[in-house]
Design a protein around this motif. Structure first.
Motif, short mmCIF file in Angstrom:
data_model
loop_
_atom_site.label_atom_id
_atom_site.label_comp_id
_atom_site.label_asym_id
_atom_site.label_seq_id
_atom_site.Cartn_x
_atom_site.Cartn_y
_atom_site.Cartn_z
N LEU A 54 0.84 -1.19 0.00
CA LEU A 54 0.00 0.00 0.00
C LEU A 54 0.87 1.24 0.00
N LYS A 55 0.33 2.29 -0.55
CA LYS A 55 1.01 3.59 -0.50
C LYS A 55 0.72 4.22 0.85
N LEU A 56 1.53 5.19 1.21
CA LEU A 56 1.41 5.83 2.51
C LEU A 56 0.02 6.43 2.74
N ASN A 57 -0.54 7.05 1.70
CA ASN A 57 -1.88 7.63 1.87
C ASN A 57 -2.93 6.55 2.12
N GLN A 58 -2.74 5.35 1.55
CA GLN A 58 -3.66 4.25 1.79
C GLN A 58 -3.53 3.72 3.23
N ILE A 59 -2.29 3.69 3.72
CA ILE A 59 -2.07 3.27 5.10
C ILE A 59 -2.72 4.27 6.05
N ALA A 60 -2.56 5.54 5.76
CA ALA A 60 -3.18 6.58 6.59
C ALA A 60 -4.70 6.37 6.64
N GLN A 61 -5.30 6.08 5.52
CA GLN A 61 -6.75 5.81 5.48
C GLN A 61 -7.10 4.63 6.38
N GLU A 62 -6.29 3.57 6.31
CA GLU A 62 -6.53 2.39 7.13
C GLU A 62 -6.43 2.72 8.63
N LEU A 63 -5.60 3.69 8.96
CA LEU A 63 -5.41 4.10 10.36
C LEU A 63 -6.35 5.24 10.76
N TYR A 64 -7.20 5.66 9.83
CA TYR A 64 -8.19 6.72 10.07
C TYR A 64 -7.56 8.06 10.43
N VAL A 65 -6.47 8.38 9.75
CA VAL A 65 -5.85 9.70 9.89
C VAL A 65 -5.52 10.20 8.49
N SER A 66 -5.28 11.49 8.37
CA SER A 66 -4.90 12.03 7.06
C SER A 66 -3.45 11.67 6.76
N HIS A 67 -3.13 11.68 5.49
CA HIS A 67 -1.77 11.40 5.05
C HIS A 67 -0.78 12.36 5.70
N SER A 68 -1.11 13.65 5.68
CA SER A 68 -0.19 14.64 6.24
C SER A 68 -0.07 14.49 7.76
N HIS A 69 -1.17 14.16 8.43
CA HIS A 69 -1.10 13.97 9.88
C HIS A 69 -0.22 12.77 10.22
N LEU A 70 -0.37 11.69 9.48
CA LEU A 70 0.46 10.50 9.70
C LEU A 70 1.93 10.85 9.49
N SER A 71 2.23 11.48 8.38
CA SER A 71 3.62 11.85 8.08
C SER A 71 4.20 12.77 9.15
N ASP A 72 3.44 13.80 9.51
CA ASP A 72 3.92 14.75 10.52
C ASP A 72 4.12 14.07 11.88
N THR A 73 3.19 13.21 12.25
CA THR A 73 3.26 12.55 13.55
C THR A 73 4.47 11.62 13.63
N ILE A 74 4.66 10.80 12.60
CA ILE A 74 5.80 9.87 12.60
C ILE A 74 7.10 10.67 12.60
N GLN A 75 7.15 11.71 11.80
CA GLN A 75 8.35 12.57 11.74
C GLN A 75 8.64 13.18 13.11
N GLN A 76 7.62 13.66 13.78
CA GLN A 76 7.77 14.30 15.09
C GLN A 76 8.21 13.30 16.16
N THR A 77 7.60 12.13 16.19
CA THR A 77 7.88 11.18 17.26
C THR A 77 9.17 10.41 17.05
N THR A 78 9.61 10.26 15.80
CA THR A 78 10.79 9.42 15.53
C THR A 78 11.97 10.17 14.93
N GLY A 79 11.69 11.32 14.31
CA GLY A 79 12.74 12.06 13.63
C GLY A 79 12.96 11.62 12.19
N HIS A 80 12.14 10.65 11.73
CA HIS A 80 12.27 10.16 10.36
C HIS A 80 10.90 10.13 9.69
#
Length: 122
Positions: free
Chosen positions: A36-62
């Protein structure tokens, strides 16, 4: 308020990692034809693509893709060491063209999949 935000970001991060582990297994086992593409994973997790990216970036640094690649690489390594599948078969299980898989593997490990298998299967 800040505490609940931190907890939610950790929850999203943990859900993302758990989702990746299961999804990669599902792809290898033939339950999905492709990753799956990242935006599809975000949908599966019930968050927006940008929120998922920002959250992972913030919590892990990557970026989330960094971990996606690392988890695919870990699965490739385990298949190389724990199975008798050819490198081409492993590439196909991971939805890669064998030549692209070779480039992907070498980019992250500095050696070919064949060299890795030979070095670590002793």
């Amino acid at each position: 308020m800040a505490e609940s935000k931190i907890k939610r970001s950790e929850e999203i991060t943990n859900q993302y990692f758990a989702f990746l582990d299961k999804h990669i297994e599902d792809v290898v086992n033939g339950q999905f034809d492709d990753f799956l593409k990242l935006n599809q994973i975000a949908q599966e997790l019930y968050v927006s693509h940008s929120h998922l990216s920002d959250t992972i970036q913030q919590t892990t640094g990557h970026h989330p893709c960094h971990f996606y690649d690392l988890k695919i690489l870990d699965k490739a390594k385990s298949l190389l060491l724990e199975s008798d599948l050819s490198i081409a078969e492993i590439a196909q299980k991971l939805t890669y063209d064998p030549s692209n898989f070779g480039k992907f593997f070498k980019k992250f490990t500095g050696q070919t999949a064949g060299e890795f298998r030979k070095d670590y299967k002793k």
